[in-house]
Every structure is written in C-alpha cells, then in structure tokens.
Design a protein around this motif. Structure first.
Motif, short mmCIF file in Angstrom:
data_model
loop_
_atom_site.label_atom_id
_atom_site.label_comp_id
_atom_site.label_asym_id
_atom_site.label_seq_id
_atom_site.Cartn_x
_atom_site.Cartn_y
_atom_site.Cartn_z
N GLY A 1 0.80 -1.22 0.00
CA GLY A 1 0.00 0.00 0.00
C GLY A 1 0.83 1.27 0.00
O GLY A 1 2.00 1.29 -0.41
N SER A 2 0.22 2.35 0.48
CA SER A 2 0.89 3.65 0.45
C SER A 2 2.12 3.68 1.36
O SER A 2 3.08 4.38 1.08
CB SER A 2 -0.08 4.77 0.85
N LYS A 3 2.09 2.89 2.42
CA LYS A 3 3.26 2.80 3.31
C LYS A 3 4.47 2.27 2.54
O LYS A 3 5.59 2.76 2.70
CB LYS A 3 2.94 1.91 4.50
N ALA A 4 4.25 1.30 1.69
CA ALA A 4 5.33 0.75 0.87
C ALA A 4 5.87 1.81 -0.08
O ALA A 4 7.09 1.95 -0.25
CB ALA A 4 4.84 -0.47 0.09
N VAL A 5 4.97 2.56 -0.71
CA VAL A 5 5.39 3.57 -1.68
C VAL A 5 6.22 4.66 -1.01
O VAL A 5 7.32 4.99 -1.47
CB VAL A 5 4.16 4.18 -2.39
N TRP A 6 5.70 5.23 0.08
CA TRP A 6 6.40 6.36 0.71
C TRP A 6 7.71 5.95 1.36
O TRP A 6 8.70 6.68 1.29
CB TRP A 6 5.47 7.08 1.69
N THR A 7 7.72 4.78 2.00
CA THR A 7 8.98 4.35 2.62
C THR A 7 10.01 3.97 1.56
O THR A 7 11.21 4.20 1.74
CB THR A 7 8.75 3.19 3.60
N PHE A 8 9.55 3.42 0.44
CA PHE A 8 10.48 3.11 -0.65
C PHE A 8 11.08 4.39 -1.23
O PHE A 8 12.29 4.46 -1.46
CB PHE A 8 9.77 2.32 -1.76
N ILE A 9 10.25 5.38 -1.47
CA ILE A 9 10.75 6.66 -2.01
C ILE A 9 11.77 7.26 -1.05
O ILE A 9 12.83 7.74 -1.48
CB ILE A 9 9.58 7.63 -2.29
N LEU A 10 11.48 7.23 0.24
CA LEU A 10 12.42 7.75 1.25
C LEU A 10 13.74 7.00 1.18
O LEU A 10 14.81 7.61 1.12
CB LEU A 10 11.80 7.63 2.65
N ALA A 11 13.67 5.68 1.16
CA ALA A 11 14.89 4.86 1.11
C ALA A 11 15.67 5.11 -0.18
O ALA A 11 16.91 5.21 -0.16
CB ALA A 11 14.54 3.38 1.24
N LEU A 12 14.97 5.23 -1.30
CA LEU A 12 15.64 5.45 -2.58
C LEU A 12 16.35 6.80 -2.61
O LEU A 12 17.50 6.89 -3.06
CB LEU A 12 14.62 5.36 -3.73
N ILE A 13 15.70 7.83 -2.10
CA ILE A 13 16.33 9.16 -2.06
C ILE A 13 17.56 9.15 -1.16
O ILE A 13 18.63 9.66 -1.54
CB ILE A 13 15.32 10.23 -1.61
N LEU A 14 17.44 8.56 0.02
CA LEU A 14 18.58 8.50 0.94
C LEU A 14 19.73 7.68 0.36
O LEU A 14 20.90 8.04 0.49
CB LEU A 14 18.14 7.94 2.30
N ALA A 15 19.39 6.57 -0.30
CA ALA A 15 20.42 5.73 -0.92
C ALA A 15 21.11 6.47 -2.06
O ALA A 15 22.34 6.40 -2.22
CB ALA A 15 19.80 4.43 -1.42
N GLU A 16 20.34 7.20 -2.86
CA GLU A 16 20.91 7.96 -3.97
C GLU A 16 21.87 9.04 -3.44
O GLU A 16 23.00 9.17 -3.93
CB GLU A 16 19.80 8.60 -4.81
N ILE A 17 21.44 9.79 -2.46
CA ILE A 17 22.28 10.86 -1.90
C ILE A 17 23.55 10.27 -1.30
O ILE A 17 24.66 10.76 -1.57
CB ILE A 17 21.50 11.67 -0.84
N THR A 18 23.41 9.21 -0.51
CA THR A 18 24.57 8.59 0.13
C THR A 18 25.54 8.03 -0.90
O THR A 18 26.76 8.22 -0.79
CB THR A 18 24.12 7.48 1.10
N SER A 19 25.01 7.37 -1.92
CA SER A 19 25.89 6.80 -2.95
C SER A 19 26.63 7.91 -3.70
O SER A 19 27.82 7.78 -3.99
CB SER A 19 25.12 5.90 -3.90
N LEU A 20 25.94 9.00 -3.99
CA LEU A 20 26.60 10.12 -4.69
C LEU A 20 27.71 10.73 -3.85
O LEU A 20 28.78 11.05 -4.36
CB LEU A 20 25.58 11.18 -5.08
N VAL A 21 27.46 10.87 -2.55
CA VAL A 21 28.48 11.44 -1.65
C VAL A 21 29.71 10.53 -1.64
O VAL A 21 30.85 10.99 -1.79
CB VAL A 21 27.92 11.64 -0.23
N PHE A 22 29.50 9.22 -1.46
CA PHE A 22 30.62 8.29 -1.45
C PHE A 22 31.36 8.26 -2.78
O PHE A 22 32.59 8.33 -2.83
CB PHE A 22 30.16 6.86 -1.10
N ILE A 23 30.61 8.15 -3.85
CA ILE A 23 31.23 8.02 -5.17
C ILE A 23 32.00 9.28 -5.56
O ILE A 23 33.11 9.19 -6.08
CB ILE A 23 30.17 7.65 -6.23
N HIS A 24 31.43 10.44 -5.29
CA HIS A 24 32.12 11.67 -5.69
C HIS A 24 33.25 12.06 -4.74
O HIS A 24 34.00 12.99 -5.03
CB HIS A 24 31.11 12.80 -5.88
N SER A 25 33.38 11.35 -3.62
CA SER A 25 34.52 11.57 -2.74
C SER A 25 35.72 10.74 -3.19
O SER A 25 36.84 10.95 -2.74
CB SER A 25 34.16 11.27 -1.29
#
Length: 186
Positions: free
Chosen positions: A158-182
């Motif tokens: 349901g909507s809990k899956a959608v919103w928590t997935f979006i949150l996790a995806l955004i946090l994972a994207e930001i973290t990966s970019l920080v690590f990779i660009h360092s």
C-alpha cells in the motif's frame, strides 16, 4: 509479463544473489568497453576511465547503499522480520536491466566539460537520442524492480510501501553520490 517486473516471488535470497552477480559481472565487463558508469543508485553517465575499478566501485557502492537504506527502512517502518540475504539478492538482480544500458552506451558519446561550453559543436545523432531514451526506460524498469524487491522482501504494501520506498531510494541515492564523488579516479 509479471515476471519481468516482479521475479521475486520465485527468485530470492542466494539464488537471486547468484543470478544478479552474473548480470553484474556481464554489465561491468561491458561497462568498461562502453564507458558506462553507474555512479549512483539511479544514475548513469558515459565516463571513460583507464581502469575497470571505477566502474566496479561505483556499481558496488550504489548497490550496497540501496541495500542498507531499504533494510533500515524495513526495520524502522515494519514489524515483520526479513532476511538481509533476500534484500542483497533481489536488489542485485533488480540491476539486471543495467546490462542493456551498458550496451546502449556504445551509441552515446562522451561529452567533456570543454565541449559543453560550445554545445553547437556537438553533433547528436539519432542513435544518441534512441540510446538515451532506451537507457531511461531501462532505468525506470530497474526502479520498478527495486520497488517490487523491497515490497516482497520487507512484506510491506500500500501507500506505506510507496512512501517508505521513495524515502529509502532518495537517501540511498544521496549517500551513494556522496561516497562516489569523494573517490577520485582517473
């Protein structure tokens, strides 16, 4: 058709990790020659490196950031127990469409910063536009697979899956970019 977007009801855990690993090896081998850098959870750029290690590092960092945040989100927002091996395997298998992106990258030229200063000097071909559009479709497919992997492994709907997935995806994207660009590769 359902299997193309959600193979995780039949394939999970070690089997998904093994199959996903084979796709990862093929993708990385092709990435080296097509200069496909998967430098983020949902990022792709054409970047020529002299070694395969930047491609491998970017791929692994992105994947592990996604695993970490999907797992943490599952721990925080659900009461169900899940196996980390399922998240590891299904997220790696979810990256299988990136093999097609690596192949399409042969038609996408590398454009450096100096060329961007005079965009009129860059000659875009029909192959460039077709490969770029195809790559975008494959990345969207990958995100759909990420979502279904998360939903099945964490047992969230349901909507809990959608919103928590979006949150996790955004946090994972930001973290990966920080690590990779360092990391500085040549």
């Amino acid at each position: 058709m359902v299997f193309i977007f959600n193979p995780f009801t039949k394939i999970a855990g070690g089997k998904a990790l093994w199959i996903g690993g084979l796709f990862a090896i093929l993708t990385l081998a092709i990435s080296y020659f097509s200069h496909s850098a998967f430098d983020g959870v949902i990022d792709f750029h054409v970047a020529p490196f002299t070694s395969i290690w930047p491609y491998v590092s970017f791929y692994i960092i992105s994947w592990l950031c996604l695993v970490l945040f999907l797992g943490l989100t599952g721990l925080l927002f659900t009461k169900t127990r899940f196996r980390w091996i399922d998240i590891l395997g299904t997220t790696l298998l979810s990256r299988a469409p990136l093999l097609l992106v690596a192949l399409a990258a042969f038609a996408i030229p590398y454009i450096d910063k100096e060329q961007l200063s005079d965009i009129t000097q860059i000659h875009f071909t029909a192959g460039f536009f077709i490969a770029s559009f195809f790559s975008l479709i494959c990345i969207i497919w990958t995100v759909a697979l990420y979502y279904n992997s998360y939903r099945v492994c964490i047992n969230i709907y349901g909507s809990k899956a959608v919103w928590t997935f979006i949150l996790a995806l955004i946090l994972a994207e930001i973290t990966s970019l920080v690590f990779i660009h360092s990391i500085h590769f040549k």
